[in-house]
Scaffold this active site. Structure first.
Site, short mmCIF file in Angstrom:
data_model
loop_
_atom_site.label_atom_id
_atom_site.label_comp_id
_atom_site.label_asym_id
_atom_site.label_seq_id
_atom_site.Cartn_x
_atom_site.Cartn_y
_atom_site.Cartn_z
N LYS A 1 8.70 -7.28 -14.34
CA LYS A 1 9.90 -7.82 -13.67
C LYS A 1 10.64 -8.78 -14.58
O LYS A 1 11.87 -8.69 -14.74
CB LYS A 1 9.47 -8.55 -12.39
CG LYS A 1 10.54 -9.42 -11.79
CD LYS A 1 10.05 -10.20 -10.59
CE LYS A 1 9.57 -11.59 -10.87
NZ LYS A 1 10.59 -12.58 -11.21
N ASP B 1 14.39 -24.17 -6.33
CA ASP B 1 13.67 -23.21 -5.49
C ASP B 1 12.29 -23.72 -5.22
O ASP B 1 11.98 -24.88 -5.46
CB ASP B 1 13.72 -21.80 -6.07
CG ASP B 1 12.94 -21.67 -7.34
OD1 ASP B 1 12.17 -22.59 -7.67
OD2 ASP B 1 13.07 -20.64 -8.00
C1 UD1 Z 1 10.69 -17.70 -16.30
C2 UD1 Z 1 10.04 -16.70 -15.38
C3 UD1 Z 1 9.02 -17.38 -14.45
C4 UD1 Z 1 8.03 -18.16 -15.27
C5 UD1 Z 1 8.74 -19.11 -16.22
C6 UD1 Z 1 7.80 -19.84 -17.15
C7 UD1 Z 1 11.75 -15.03 -15.09
C8 UD1 Z 1 12.69 -14.36 -14.16
N1 UD1 Z 1 11.05 -16.05 -14.59
O1 UD1 Z 1 11.42 -18.62 -15.49
O2 UD1 Z 1 8.35 -16.36 -13.71
O3 UD1 Z 1 7.21 -18.92 -14.40
O4 UD1 Z 1 9.68 -18.38 -17.04
O5 UD1 Z 1 7.03 -18.95 -17.87
O6 UD1 Z 1 11.60 -14.64 -16.22
N2 UD1 Z 1 14.09 -26.20 -17.85
C9 UD1 Z 1 14.95 -27.26 -18.00
N3 UD1 Z 1 16.26 -26.99 -18.33
C10 UD1 Z 1 16.72 -25.72 -18.49
C11 UD1 Z 1 15.83 -24.64 -18.34
C12 UD1 Z 1 14.51 -24.91 -18.01
O7 UD1 Z 1 14.55 -28.43 -17.85
O8 UD1 Z 1 17.92 -25.56 -18.79
C13 UD1 Z 1 12.66 -26.46 -17.49
C14 UD1 Z 1 12.29 -25.90 -16.11
O9 UD1 Z 1 12.64 -26.81 -15.09
C15 UD1 Z 1 10.80 -25.71 -16.24
C16 UD1 Z 1 10.63 -25.34 -17.72
O10 UD1 Z 1 11.84 -25.74 -18.38
O11 UD1 Z 1 10.14 -26.92 -15.99
C17 UD1 Z 1 10.40 -23.86 -17.97
O12 UD1 Z 1 11.41 -23.11 -17.35
P1 UD1 Z 1 11.86 -21.70 -17.93
O13 UD1 Z 1 10.95 -21.30 -19.05
O14 UD1 Z 1 13.31 -21.76 -18.20
O15 UD1 Z 1 11.58 -20.74 -16.70
P2 UD1 Z 1 12.52 -19.58 -16.16
O16 UD1 Z 1 13.16 -18.86 -17.29
O17 UD1 Z 1 13.37 -20.10 -15.07
#
Ligand code: UD1
Length: 426
Positions: free
Chosen positions: A22, A118
């Site tokens: 996914k 979320d």
């Molecule tokens: C993706 C996955 C999710 C997985 C996660 C971590 C998808 C659809 N989802 O989520 O299943 O659990 O990776 O492996 O691929 N953050 C910031 N600022 C930002 C972006 C992120 O502070 O601009 C922080 C988030 O709050 C979190 C951390 O970085 O604490 C990791 O998030 P991220 O790796 O971006 O997760 P997703 O891409 O949302």
């Protein structure tokens, strides 16, 4: 509304095949926007999230055709796609934000609703937006939308991520492939899904160095062509089956899985006492005793995946001994713990640490899964609980686990779906 009804006391045995990931497919679908014409993706799972992404692409003017028997999605992208992603779709699936980078690169403009938080914690966009600004985009936030403009196109730049965010790395990568000049993304995420996206982009004509390392180097090109791509297998599904096999003292062969993508998780299972055998197209997990408790720490790849945290907690809740489990990626993952406690688990949390003291057995109860992984973790916990467990909000699990109840039944479990007539459900 539906819920899972799980009869406790199962032993999972047999063979299960994992579908395409996914977390890869959603980004591959977004990447198709980068080229006019028809991109074909295979091993696309029949889950709610791919339906939502298909609908999003349709509203951007693409034709999306999904063939269930062959799990193939054909996405035909017009010369100039629309550039607006509405809140009603983005709020249902945060990965919708991944159309921001490709739309900006392709159309010079994008208007995408802010996803909001979320159930696994606050999920800001600051890395995405700061990176796109470095590439020359002007970004505004208005009425709940992010509006990004780069009328003269994007220009390569060096971007440092404070944290190796998966979504930010992907969005910036998809923007940079059509930017003028070279972009460096430092402290990039290294997840296998990012490598898969790089592979597809390269097939489309992009020039990317360093895929799978923390430094990505992208030399922008003028245009990309559509391609055909087979999505990598879902390592979180594979990990779920591996833990479920060990917890139920079962014997499960997991096919179409890359064991090396969940090496730490499989190694943890060996520590619990399971026998894990690697094969060319997957692995087999066998367990003939009560698992021993295992300490675990979630981290960005190649660390233990945060998406497997509910499985780690569930296993420890019936293990021999006590374990310390630390969550380093999403602050609210431990919401799951309160539901697990309803099944009798002994878990204490303090900040991002949890101490789990294993019990001989759990005891079936009605519980609610707040997100995809929590829902799946509770269903599996229900398998090792005495009596009946019902897991409400099955739709969360449907977002990521194709035919979960059917697959569990094929392994010998008694898991069904039923109407959930909870009038007060949110
Ligand atoms: C993706 C996955 C999710 C997985 C996660 C971590 C998808 C659809 N989802 O989520 O299943 O659990 O990776 O492996 O691929 N953050 C910031 N600022 C930002 C972006 C992120 O502070 O601009 C922080 C988030 O709050 C979190 C951390 O970085 O604490 C990791 O998030 P991220 O790796 O971006 O997760 P997703 O891409 O949302």
């Amino acid at each position: 509304m539906e819920r899972f009804r799980v009869v406790g006391g199962a032993r999972l045995a047999g063979e299960v095949r994992v579908t395409g990931a996914k977390n890869s497919v959603l980004k591959l679908m977004a990447a198709s926007l980068l080229a006019e014409g028809t991109t074909t993706l295979t091993d696309v799972p029949a889950i709610l999230d791919t339906e939502i992404m298909s609908e999003l692409l349709r509203r951007l003017g693409c034709a999306v055709d999904y063939d269930l028997p062959t799990a193939t999605a054909r996405i035909t992208v017009p010369e100039m796609p629309g550039h607006e992603a509405d809140y009603d779709l983005v709020r249902r699936m945060r990965a919708s934000i991944n159309v921001l980078g490709p739309l900006l690169a392709r159309c010079g403009e994008a208007r995408v609703a802010r996803p909001g938080g979320d159930n696994i914690g606050s999920r800001p966009l600051d890395f995405h937006l700061a990176g796109l600004t470095k590439l020359g985009a002007e970004i505004e936030s208005e009425h709940g939308y992010v509006i990004a403009r780069a009328p003269g196109g994007l220009t390569g730049a060096t971007i440092w991520l404070d944290f190796p965010s998966v979504g930010a790395t992907e969005n910036l990568l998809m923007a940079a492939v059509l930017a003028k000049g070279t972009t460096l993304i430092d402290n990039a995420a290294r997840e296998p899904e990012i490598v898969d996206l790089c592979l597809m982009l390269e097939q489309m004509g992009a020039q990317i160095g360093g895929a799978g390392t923390s430094m990505l180097e992208i030399n922008g090109v003028d245009r990309l062509s559509p391609t055909t791509h087979d999505a990598i297998p879902d390592r979180i599904l594979a990990g779920t089956w591996a833990f479920a096999a060990a917890m139920t003292r079962g014997d499960v062969v997991v096919r179409n899985a890359h064991a090396e993508h969940i090496e730490i998780a499989l190694d943890k299972l060996v520590t619990t006492g399971a026998q894990v055998d690697w094969a060319t197209d997957g692995f087999r997990v066998r367990m003939d005793r009560r698992p021993k408790a295992i300490d675990a720490v979630t981290l960005p790849y190649p660390g233990l995946a945060t998406d497997l945290l509910p499985m780690v907690l569930a296993l420890n809740s019936i293990a021999e001994g006590a374990a310390m489990v630390t969550e380093n990626v999403f602050e609210s993952r431990f919401m799951f713990v309160d539901e697990l406690a309803r099944l009798g688990a002994d878990v204490r949390t303090d900040g991002h640490h949890a101490v789990v003291r294993g019990r001989e057995r759990l005891s079936g109860a009605p519980v609610r899964g707040h997100d995809i992984r929590a829902g799946a973790g509770l269903v599996v916990a229900g398998l090792v609980a005495e009596g009946i467990t019902t897991v409400s909000d099955a739709f969360h699990v449907d977002r990521g686990y194709p035919g979960f109840a059917e697959q569990l039944r094929s392994l010998g479990a008694d898991v069904t779906r039923e109407r959930d007539d909870d009038l007060f459900a949110p």
